[in-house]
Design a protein around this motif. Sequence first.
Motif, PDB file in Angstrom:
ATOM      1  N   GLU A 174       0.825  -1.202   0.000  1.00  0.00           N
ATOM      2  CA  GLU A 174       0.000   0.000   0.000  1.00  0.00           C
ATOM      3  C   GLU A 174       0.861   1.255   0.000  1.00  0.00           C
ATOM      4  O   GLU A 174       0.571   2.232  -0.692  1.00  0.00           O
ATOM      5  N   GLU A 175       1.946   1.233   0.786  1.00  0.00           N
ATOM      6  CA  GLU A 175       2.861   2.371   0.820  1.00  0.00           C
ATOM      7  C   GLU A 175       3.517   2.568  -0.539  1.00  0.00           C
ATOM      8  O   GLU A 175       3.683   3.701  -0.996  1.00  0.00           O
ATOM      9  N   ALA A 176       3.886   1.477  -1.219  1.00  0.00           N
ATOM     10  CA  ALA A 176       4.499   1.578  -2.544  1.00  0.00           C
ATOM     11  C   ALA A 176       3.523   2.205  -3.530  1.00  0.00           C
ATOM     12  O   ALA A 176       3.916   3.044  -4.362  1.00  0.00           O
ATOM     13  N   ASP A 177       2.249   1.844  -3.454  1.00  0.00           N
ATOM     14  CA  ASP A 177       1.261   2.440  -4.353  1.00  0.00           C
ATOM     15  C   ASP A 177       1.121   3.944  -4.098  1.00  0.00           C
ATOM     16  O   ASP A 177       0.992   4.738  -5.036  1.00  0.00           O
ATOM     17  N   LYS A 178       1.168   4.354  -2.826  1.00  0.00           N
ATOM     18  CA  LYS A 178       1.078   5.784  -2.491  1.00  0.00           C
ATOM     19  C   LYS A 178       2.295   6.533  -3.014  1.00  0.00           C
ATOM     20  O   LYS A 178       2.190   7.628  -3.577  1.00  0.00           O
ATOM     21  N   LEU A 179       3.470   5.929  -2.834  1.00  0.00           N
ATOM     22  CA  LEU A 179       4.700   6.575  -3.304  1.00  0.00           C
ATOM     23  C   LEU A 179       4.712   6.681  -4.824  1.00  0.00           C
ATOM     24  O   LEU A 179       5.204   7.668  -5.379  1.00  0.00           O
ATOM     25  N   ARG A 180       4.158   5.684  -5.520  1.00  0.00           N
ATOM     26  CA  ARG A 180       4.098   5.761  -6.977  1.00  0.00           C
ATOM     27  C   ARG A 180       3.219   6.923  -7.400  1.00  0.00           C
ATOM     28  O   ARG A 180       3.561   7.661  -8.347  1.00  0.00           O
ATOM     29  N   ALA A 181       2.080   7.096  -6.725  1.00  0.00           N
ATOM     30  CA  ALA A 181       1.191   8.206  -7.060  1.00  0.00           C
ATOM     31  C   ALA A 181       1.904   9.542  -6.873  1.00  0.00           C
ATOM     32  O   ALA A 181       1.753  10.467  -7.684  1.00  0.00           O
ATOM     33  N   GLN A 182       2.715   9.651  -5.816  1.00  0.00           N
ATOM     34  CA  GLN A 182       3.479  10.870  -5.594  1.00  0.00           C
ATOM     35  C   GLN A 182       4.540  11.052  -6.674  1.00  0.00           C
ATOM     36  O   GLN A 182       4.823  12.181  -7.101  1.00  0.00           O
ATOM     37  N   ALA A 183       5.132   9.925  -7.145  1.00  0.00           N
ATOM     38  CA  ALA A 183       6.128  10.016  -8.208  1.00  0.00           C
ATOM     39  C   ALA A 183       5.494  10.495  -9.498  1.00  0.00           C
ATOM     40  O   ALA A 183       6.060  11.323 -10.224  1.00  0.00           O
TER      41      ALA A 183
END
Length: 361
Positions: free
Chosen positions: A217-226
Amino acid sequence: MRFVSGGWACVLLMLILTTTGLAVGQASSTPTLKPRPNTPVVELETPDAQAKVSPDTPVVTVQGLCEKPAGSTATPSDCKTVITRAEFEKITNVVQPNMPAAAKKQFASNYVLALVLAEKAHEMGLDQGPGFDAQMQIARLQILAKEGGRRIQEDASKVPDSEVENYYKQHAADFKTITYERLYVPRQKEVSAAAQKPGTPDAQKAKSAETEWAMKEEADKLRAQAVAGEDFMKLQQEAYDFAGSKVKASNPKVENVRKANVPQSALTIFDLKKGEVSQVFADPAAFMIYKVESVQDLPLATVHDEIARTLQAQKVKSAFDAVQNSAKPTFDDAYFAVPAPPTMRNPNELPTMKSPDPGKK
């Protein structure tokens, strides 16, 4: 020089190689150190000295070596074998093309030994009979097979530039490099030894799955920020902090990477355009996110030799496969049957029958 028959030539060459190997092995032992003599320096002979020897000049003379019939002990008074430079180099070029000058004297000594032993064997009639003929047949087959394989490889090495260019066009994606930023998100949170609690295997497995889901879930959030344009260095530090890691983020940029150096699971990043962010890839140890900064095509001149080697390898394999497939051999199964494994039972003893398991029906 009297040349031996083709069959004897095979034996001589194998004997020379064997004796040469023994001589080298003996010479490799640690020498005894001696005081250096106080003598004037003598200039070494230049390599050009050998070039001054004409092709028809005798370079090896073997006294007492002549061809005699089997069983004969007669020896002519002028019995000797003379080997010219041209004859000697014809032999060395078969054994080792461009043989170093330092190795020629040792080779010549071993060759003389092989000639003498071969003539002695001929005088004793050891070159007669079915056993010798079978050995010569095998030696001839080995040499011919080696020469045939060498010719196939030589033909395969001839790759025209047109084939190289066609391969380059057909595999254009393999000759691209990309520069990207990479975000590494650990799959598991780090837990200190003091915080670890013992539990059943099922409980530990459930806890691992729970933390992995949280990291995904954290990786998905970080991707959205990227995708929104956030700095990758900042995002990488957030990933480490969320995972409870004390690691400090370093430069996430990786430059000029080809397909062969990218994990198989992430090869689709080569389909991205400049500025695009990849999906979240699940690697064994982490969730990976890539952002492409640039895409470059490698010039044909840069990869020409690499492509040529690839095509050569393909041609060699295809040629050898074709030769092997053309044979279509059949083998007698009865003759080539694999023997039964050894057993500890007596010849007339029957195998022990296991009692049925009362729990099974």
